[in-house]
Design a protein around this motif. Structure first.
Motif, mmCIF file in Angstrom:
data_model
loop_
_atom_site.group_PDB
_atom_site.id
_atom_site.type_symbol
_atom_site.label_atom_id
_atom_site.label_comp_id
_atom_site.label_asym_id
_atom_site.label_seq_id
_atom_site.Cartn_x
_atom_site.Cartn_y
_atom_site.Cartn_z
ATOM 1 N N ARG A 242 0.827 -1.216 0.000
ATOM 2 C CA ARG A 242 0.000 0.000 0.000
ATOM 3 C C ARG A 242 0.854 1.255 0.000
ATOM 4 N N GLU A 243 1.910 1.248 0.813
ATOM 5 C CA GLU A 243 2.795 2.423 0.862
ATOM 6 C C GLU A 243 3.465 2.657 -0.485
ATOM 7 N N LEU A 244 3.937 1.563 -1.095
ATOM 8 C CA LEU A 244 4.610 1.693 -2.389
ATOM 9 C C LEU A 244 3.656 2.269 -3.434
ATOM 10 N N ALA A 245 2.426 1.756 -3.438
ATOM 11 C CA ALA A 245 1.446 2.235 -4.417
ATOM 12 C C ALA A 245 1.127 3.707 -4.160
ATOM 13 N N ALA A 246 1.031 4.082 -2.877
ATOM 14 C CA ALA A 246 0.752 5.479 -2.546
ATOM 15 C C ALA A 246 1.895 6.380 -3.019
ATOM 16 N N ASP A 247 3.108 5.825 -3.065
ATOM 17 C CA ASP A 247 4.265 6.583 -3.567
ATOM 18 C C ASP A 247 4.345 6.587 -5.091
ATOM 19 N N GLY A 248 3.383 5.946 -5.753
ATOM 20 C CA GLY A 248 3.369 5.980 -7.218
ATOM 21 C C GLY A 248 3.913 4.733 -7.883
ATOM 22 N N VAL A 249 4.304 3.726 -7.089
ATOM 23 C CA VAL A 249 4.796 2.483 -7.686
ATOM 24 C C VAL A 249 3.592 1.695 -8.207
ATOM 25 N N THR A 250 3.733 1.154 -9.398
ATOM 26 C CA THR A 250 2.679 0.312 -9.968
ATOM 27 C C THR A 250 2.992 -1.130 -9.579
ATOM 28 N N VAL A 251 2.003 -1.820 -9.032
ATOM 29 C CA VAL A 251 2.247 -3.180 -8.547
ATOM 30 C C VAL A 251 1.343 -4.163 -9.284
ATOM 31 N N LEU A 252 1.956 -5.190 -9.860
ATOM 32 C CA LEU A 252 1.165 -6.288 -10.403
ATOM 33 C C LEU A 252 1.402 -7.481 -9.487
ATOM 34 N N LEU A 253 0.322 -7.962 -8.920
ATOM 35 C CA LEU A 253 0.432 -8.971 -7.885
ATOM 36 C C LEU A 253 -0.402 -10.191 -8.246
ATOM 37 N N THR A 254 0.212 -11.363 -8.179
ATOM 38 C CA THR A 254 -0.608 -12.556 -8.371
ATOM 39 C C THR A 254 -0.882 -13.132 -6.997
ATOM 40 N N THR A 255 -2.036 -13.717 -6.856
ATOM 41 C CA THR A 255 -2.335 -14.296 -5.554
ATOM 42 C C THR A 255 -3.363 -15.402 -5.665
ATOM 43 N N GLN A 256 -3.306 -16.294 -4.696
ATOM 44 C CA GLN A 256 -4.325 -17.343 -4.571
ATOM 45 C C GLN A 256 -5.280 -16.957 -3.448
ATOM 46 N N TYR A 257 -4.908 -15.908 -2.712
ATOM 47 C CA TYR A 257 -5.718 -15.508 -1.555
ATOM 48 C C TYR A 257 -6.663 -14.395 -1.957
ATOM 49 N N LEU A 258 -7.947 -14.716 -1.903
ATOM 50 C CA LEU A 258 -8.908 -13.721 -2.345
ATOM 51 C C LEU A 258 -8.989 -12.562 -1.383
ATOM 52 N N GLU A 259 -8.714 -12.824 -0.142
ATOM 53 C CA GLU A 259 -8.734 -11.731 0.828
ATOM 54 C C GLU A 259 -7.641 -10.720 0.476
ATOM 55 N N GLU A 260 -6.506 -11.257 0.037
ATOM 56 C CA GLU A 260 -5.394 -10.394 -0.347
ATOM 57 C C GLU A 260 -5.783 -9.514 -1.535
ATOM 58 N N ALA A 261 -6.437 -10.128 -2.501
ATOM 59 C CA ALA A 261 -6.879 -9.377 -3.680
ATOM 60 C C ALA A 261 -7.876 -8.306 -3.265
ATOM 61 N N ASP A 262 -8.772 -8.678 -2.372
ATOM 62 C CA ASP A 262 -9.799 -7.765 -1.904
ATOM 63 C C ASP A 262 -9.182 -6.584 -1.156
ATOM 64 N N GLN A 263 -8.181 -6.890 -0.336
ATOM 65 C CA GLN A 263 -7.530 -5.877 0.494
ATOM 66 C C GLN A 263 -6.664 -4.916 -0.318
ATOM 67 N N LEU A 264 -5.970 -5.462 -1.309
ATOM 68 C CA LEU A 264 -4.915 -4.676 -1.943
ATOM 69 C C LEU A 264 -5.230 -4.147 -3.326
ATOM 70 N N ALA A 265 -5.923 -4.953 -4.108
ATOM 71 C CA ALA A 265 -5.981 -4.637 -5.535
ATOM 72 C C ALA A 265 -7.062 -3.616 -5.864
ATOM 73 N N ASP A 266 -6.686 -2.617 -6.665
ATOM 74 C CA ASP A 266 -7.677 -1.650 -7.152
ATOM 75 C C ASP A 266 -8.525 -2.325 -8.222
ATOM 76 N N ASP A 267 -7.857 -3.122 -9.052
ATOM 77 C CA ASP A 267 -8.540 -3.829 -10.123
ATOM 78 C C ASP A 267 -8.055 -5.268 -10.155
ATOM 79 N N LEU A 268 -8.921 -6.138 -10.625
ATOM 80 C CA LEU A 268 -8.578 -7.553 -10.690
ATOM 81 C C LEU A 268 -8.740 -8.067 -12.116
ATOM 82 N N VAL A 269 -7.847 -8.983 -12.469
ATOM 83 C CA VAL A 269 -7.991 -9.705 -13.725
ATOM 84 C C VAL A 269 -8.014 -11.172 -13.332
ATOM 85 N N VAL A 270 -9.063 -11.873 -13.734
ATOM 86 C CA VAL A 270 -9.163 -13.294 -13.394
ATOM 87 C C VAL A 270 -8.807 -14.116 -14.624
#
Ligand SMILES: Nc1ncnc2c1ncn2[C@@H]1O[C@H](COP(=O)(O)OP(=O)(O)OP(=O)(O)O)[C@@H](O)[C@H]1O
Ligand SMILES: [Mg+2]
Length: 323
Positions: free
Chosen positions: A179-207
């Motif tokens: 979250r801090e990195l993204a707030a600083d302008g870093v673009t993050v592409l994150l893969t995850t198996q944890y839906l809670e993680e996707a829900d918590q972190l991702a602005d947009d999701l691609v399934v």
């Protein structure tokens, strides 16, 4: 739009296996894009192509305006990558692993030391910094790997299942860092198996599923696409459930009703109008409720509906397939 990652028609096959069957995705500056999908759906392949480790068969991918195939060096100098499997050197200490990465990035020695110490502190590895990584736990290795990907202050960060194997506290720390990195302008592409993680972190999701994009959007839009809101009614006294069921049946004839394991009645595809009417009628009838409200389906519901798999195991079946 300030597009930082831009992917069009990306395809990759390995022998007879189609890992990516032509995917499109895009991410803006400072955005966290979550890539979700069951095992083997093409997440790591996408990350490896975008981080220049693998060449696509066709399609285009640019990172910060640089084509990943034509200008890999320009891409590499601006990105950080934490792979699915920790890529740290077992024989070196935590500090020396980070200093090695810093040297590869041509960081001046004093700056490298400062940056390494700062990152070791951030991921709670200061105490173990002088020890060989061989003696680290799995979670410690992952945190060190993450620290290594941040040494060069990347503009774009690729995280392939960054919190797999972390305990909840360290998972939260990684989330805070993202979250801090993204707030600083870093673009993050994150893969995850944890839906809670996707829900918590991702602005947009691609399934992804079997190398194709099967859904894209915000978590909220995916949830409403899959089922719309549901009305949850939990009477204070479980014995009132029959009355509640009958009353809902009168107000919304034909609506699908399910009794949940917590003694709550769930009415599918219900909106605010039904909520108000049910509330008023329960009040008139003198039925005390412990819980009454509209809820979106969980991302778990979304994932199951879209792919026929539960996220974390990837092996579940739809009821009709299991029969
Ligand atoms: N180097 C390779 N050689 C052969 N097949 C490969 C290779 N890399 C990936 N694949 C295949 O491509 C498909 C996609 O794999 P990928 O690793 O991208 O999936 P994933 O979504 O990251 O899965 P997981 O959740 O298990 O990490 C799988 O069928 C996989 O077996
Ligand atoms: Mg993978």
């Amino acid at each position: 739009m300030d597009t930082v990652i831009d992917v069009t028609g990306l395809r990759k096959t390995f022998g007879s296996t189609t890992a990516l069957a032509g995917i499109d995705l895009a991410a803006r500056r400072g955005q966290v894009l979550g890539l979700l999908g069951p095992n083997g759906s093409g997440k790591t392949t996408t990350v490896r192509i975008l981080s220049t480790l693998l060449r696509p068969d066709s399609g285009t991918a640019t990172v910060l305006g640089h084509d990943v195939v034509a200008e890999p060096q320009a891409v590499r100098s601006r990105i950080g990558l934490t792979g699915q499997y920790a890529a740290v050197d077992e024989a070196l200490s935590g500090t020396n692993n980070l200093l090695l990465v810093a040297r590869l990035l041509d960081l001046p020695r004093s700056q490298a030391r400062r940056r390494a110490a700062e990152l070791l502190d951030r991921f709670e590895l200061t105490e173990a910094a002088g020890r060989r990584v061989r003696t680290y736990s799995g979670g410690m290795r992952r945190r060190l790997d993450l620290a290594a990907s941040l040494i060069g202050r990347p503009d774009v960060l690729f995280l392939d299942e960054p919190t797999t194997g972390l305990d909840p506290r360290h998972r939260n720390e990684v989330w805070d860092s993202v979250r801090e990195l993204a707030a600083d302008g870093v673009t993050v592409l994150l893969t995850t198996q944890y839906l809670e993680e996707a829900d918590q972190l991702a602005d947009d999701l691609v399934v992804l599923d079997r190398g194709r994009v099967i859904a894209a959007g915000t978590a909220a839009s995916l949830k409403s696409e899959v089922g719309g809101t549901r009305l949850h009614i939990r009477p204070l006294d479980r014995a009132d459930l029959t009355r509640v069921t009958a009353l809902v049946g009168e107000l919304a004839p034909g609506a699908e009703q399910i009794v949940g394991s917590g003694g709550e009645l769930v009415v599918a595809a219900a909106g605010p109008a039904l909520l108000y009417r049910v509330g008023a009628r329960l009040d008139e009838a003198g039925v005390a409720v412990a819980e009454l409200g509209l809820r979106l389906p969980s991302l778990d519901d979304v994932f199951l509906t879209l792919t026929g798999h539960r996220a974390e195991t990837g092996t579940d079946q739809r009821p009709e397939e299991a029969a």
